[in-house]
Design an enzyme around this catalytic site. Structure first.
Site, PDB file in Angstrom:
ATOM      1  CG  ASP A 452      -2.189   0.731   1.101  1.00 22.13           C
ATOM      2  OD1 ASP A 452      -2.292   1.544   0.170  1.00 22.13           O
ATOM      3  OD2 ASP A 452      -3.096   0.491   1.924  1.00 22.13           O
ATOM      4  CG  ASP A 520      -9.508   1.913   0.200  1.00 22.56           C
ATOM      5  OD1 ASP A 520      -9.089   0.753   0.043  1.00 22.56           O
ATOM      6  OD2 ASP A 520      -8.833   2.812   0.742  1.00 22.56           O
TER       7      ASP A 520
END
Ligand code: GLA
Length: 697
Positions: A452, A520
């Site tokens: 990430d 997300d």
């Protein structure tokens, strides 16, 4: 097939792929001019094309034709692809052709400046099985004493044939809304698509497609390009008033410089281009084929069904909680269990701990070993979330090395999500980063990393370095090198690229990762648009999609489990809900849907995708692989209670018969094309269906 032909009299090259051709020539001034990008031509035809006068020739614009890599110098006033300043203050380049060589579909044209020892090689590479042309540029400073300041060095400039109008398809968005497809007419202007964030970005993706405004999903000429780079980038689309449209693109954003030291070479990333004649659908399918055959490292693998703990637990991670989730995940048929953020250091929230990559001793008193062992005992692989490029100021790492972050003298250190960016351009920082990642993977034989990166660059300086801007490129290269090295040393390791969802999705990172955390935003209604945009360039096998809880955490929308599953089945299925709150009925239905996915995933992940519809009332995709067809259809809203118009299949043969594997019903291909596939959609909003057909002769 991929061939490179050369006409020495006209100093013209013709590259020919399976269905398209590309031609360029050396112009009178020594530079390279564009000749053709489109249908297959003979060398003689390309020569004739090159002789056509430029529509722009006048005393105000004396360059005839468009440059393959425009420089400053002479009467050139458009956006330059290569901008340099020599040590004596002279700017621009005057070209001299310096020969060429070619092998196996790879043409290298060598140019040099007439006066200064600056050498440029322009690369053109075609693979025999693809119409995607890879282009990049190499610049070398052969001066043995003085540096050259590179103000811009693009990979390539692309030019489309003269048309009356031009339309540009591109992807825009933000966090939670990535990959929104826009189709805008190209203005007579310079239009800049860019990321100044040090990451590919959610806001714009370095892919674009140009057509004359008449192409559709399955018809029309489309020219599209994609830059293989995961840091800042810029693409400038230039439509001039006499009607030509071209675009130049490469790494780095406006204003950055690179001091090319004596003897140093700068290699740009690949900027790949594709001409296709079957509309946006055919363009996507050609890109998918290219990504599978020439970008991904493990394209033949089937992505496992994964579970990810993020939406279930947030930062509230501990061994008992993860074990409870893992047991339920395994019972659903999950094959890879991924523990997300919150397992290390003092990471009880996003305020602390990033950089301290050892298991939190309260949450994991015996380290990760017991959890990993239990996950394996349950028959699953084990994966872990990491954010290697970042640090919280409240961390032992930052307390020990406050100088390791991107920063500038006399400037604040802007925090975003309470974190700063490590300067991986510094070799010792990159080495440290590789070291802990390697140790972690080795210690637990970790199968999967979710890599990430949750903030962009700010104050991107490198105090004490005499050429600090180079960090914008060197950081990304260091990320690539660490990934490459980890994968070489741990052949079983698979990596998911993530930057707050889909903020780092491009052909550069995909060459060293296996899938993308698409967004997300896991709301299935929002996902339909996100996934359609994502599919313009990327194949379904790299599109990670999770089923999460209802109501959705981002949108508060309630949707049925079946609809959530059907949307996530369009890619690499994952589950990200809090399974400890799912009822027995939900768990049973989920297990059935996971099993249903496993029956079709070979077709979805490895098949050829046709976007059948996306009109608001009905969105549908058809995947075809070895005589098997999977149709996923989603009806997000039923306005007025009306049924959507019949779903006509495009990828079926009229004279073949197709049998529904579940019901046994046989459908003539002619009817599937003409009157459509009967869809058994449940009533109301959020209705969806999965149909698995097989071709019978
Ligand atoms: C990013 C990712 C999420 C999750 C969080 C953890 O936002 O996109 O999926 O991993 O970080 O902090």
């Amino acid at each position: 097939m991929a061939t490179v032909q050369f006409d020495p009299d006209h100093r013209l090259w013709l590259l020919t792929g399976p269905t398209t051709a590309y031609a360029l020539r050396v112009a009178e001034d020594g530079g390279l001019r564009h000749v053709h990008w489109g249908a297959v031509l003979t060398l003689a035809q390309a020569v004739r094309l090159a002789e056509q006068p430029s529509p722009a020739a006048s005393s105000f614009e004396a360059i005839a034709g468009v440059d393959e890599l425009a420089v400053e110098g002479g009467p050139r006033f458009g956006p330059a692809s290569l901008l340099v300043r020599f040590a004596d203050g002279t700017r621009g380049v005057e070209w001299r052709y310096d020969g060429h060589d070619a092998d196996a579909g790879h043409l290298r044209v060598h140019l040099r400046d007439r006066h200064y020892p600056l050498h440029v090689t322009m690369h053109y590479r075609l693979h025999p099985d693809s119409d995607v042309l890879e282009r990049w540029t190499t610049v070398e400073n052969r001066d043995d004493r003085r540096p050259v300041t590179v103000l811009r060095c693009d990979s390539a400039a692309w030019t489309v044939p003269h048309r009356g109008t031009y339309r540009m398809s591109h992807l825009v968005g933000g966090w939670n809304s990535e990959f929104q497809l826009r189709r805008d007419s190209v203005p007579v202007a310079e239009t800049v698509l860019t990321s100044r964030r040090g990451m590919t970005s959610h806001h714009a993706n370095p892919w674009l497609a140009v057509d004359d405004g008449t192409a559709g999903e399955e018809h029309g000429e489309v020219w599209s390009t994609a830059l293989a780079w995961s840091g800042s980038w810029r693409i400038t689309v230039h439509r001039d008033p006499v009607g030509r449209t071209s675009w130049t693109g490469g790494f780095g954003h406006d204003g950055l410089t690179w001091s090319l030291a004596p003897g140093e070479t700068l290699d740009t990333p690949v900027f790949a281009g594709l001409h296709s004649t079957g509309g946006f659908g055919a363009a996507s399918r050609a890109w998918h084929g290219y990504v599978r055959r020439h970008v991904l490292t493990h394209p033949a693998e089937t992505r496992p069904v994964l579970y990810n703990s993020w939406e279930a637990t947030g930062f509230d991670v501990d061994e008992a909680g993860q074990l409870a989730l893992a047991a339920r995940a395994a019972s659903l048929g999950v094959e890879l269990f991924v523990m997300d953020d919150g397992w290390f250091g003092a990471r009880a929230s996003d305020r602390a701990g990033l950089g301290d990559w050892t298991p939190n001793p309260v949450r994991f008193p015996a380290g990760l070993g017991p959890l990993v062992a239990e996950v394996r005992r349950l028959g699953m692989r084990f994966g872990l979330w990491v954010e290697p490029e970042m640090v919280n100021p409240d961390s032992d790492l930052y307390r020990a090395h406050p100088d390791w972050v991107l920063r500038m003298a006399n400037r604040q250190r802007t925090e975003m999500r309470h974190q700063l960016v490590l300067n991986l351009a510094r070799p010792e920082v990159a080495e440290w980063t590789h070291g802990w990642l390697d140790g972690l993977v080795r210690a637990h034989q970790i199968d999967f990393l979710k890599w990430d990166a949750n903030r962009p660059f700010t104050e991107a300086g490198w105090p004490g370095h005499d050429d600090p801007d180079r960090l914008w490129i060197a950081h990304t290269r260091a990320v690539y090198q660490i990934m490459d090295r980890l994968r070489a040393d741990h052949p079983g390791l698979r990596i998911e690229t993530c930057s707050g969802g889909g903020g780092r999705a491009d052909l550069g990172v995909l060459a060293r990762t296996d899938q993308v955390w698409t967004s997300d935003n896991t709301d299935p209604v929002d996902r339909l648009g996100i996934q359609a945009g994502f599919s313009q360039l990327f194949p379904a096998q790299v599109m990670a999609a999770w089923v999460t809880d209802s109501p959705n955490v981002a949108t508060a929308r309630h949707t049925p489990l079946r609809f959530r599953f059907h949307v996530a089945m369009a890619g690499a299925l994952g589950i990200g809900g809090d399974l400890t709150t799912w009822t027995e009925d939900e768990l049973k239905e989920a297990a059935e849907l996971v099993a249903a996915y496993k029956r079709v995933r070979g077709v979805v992940q490895h098949g050829t995708a046709y976007r059948l519809r996306g009109d608001g009332a009905l969105t549908a995709v058809q995947y075809v692989h070895d005589g098997e067809h999977v149709v996923l259809a989603w009806c997000p809203v039923r306005r007025y209670g009306h049924e959507p118009a019949p779903l006509r299949l495009t990828a079926v043969a009229p004279d073949a018969v197709y049998r529904d594997r579940k019901t046994g019903t046989a459908y003539p291909g002619a009817l599937l094309r003409h009157s459509g596939l009967p869809l058994e959609l449940p009533p109301g909003d959020h209705a969806s269906t999965l149909v698995h057909l097989e071709r019978l002769g």
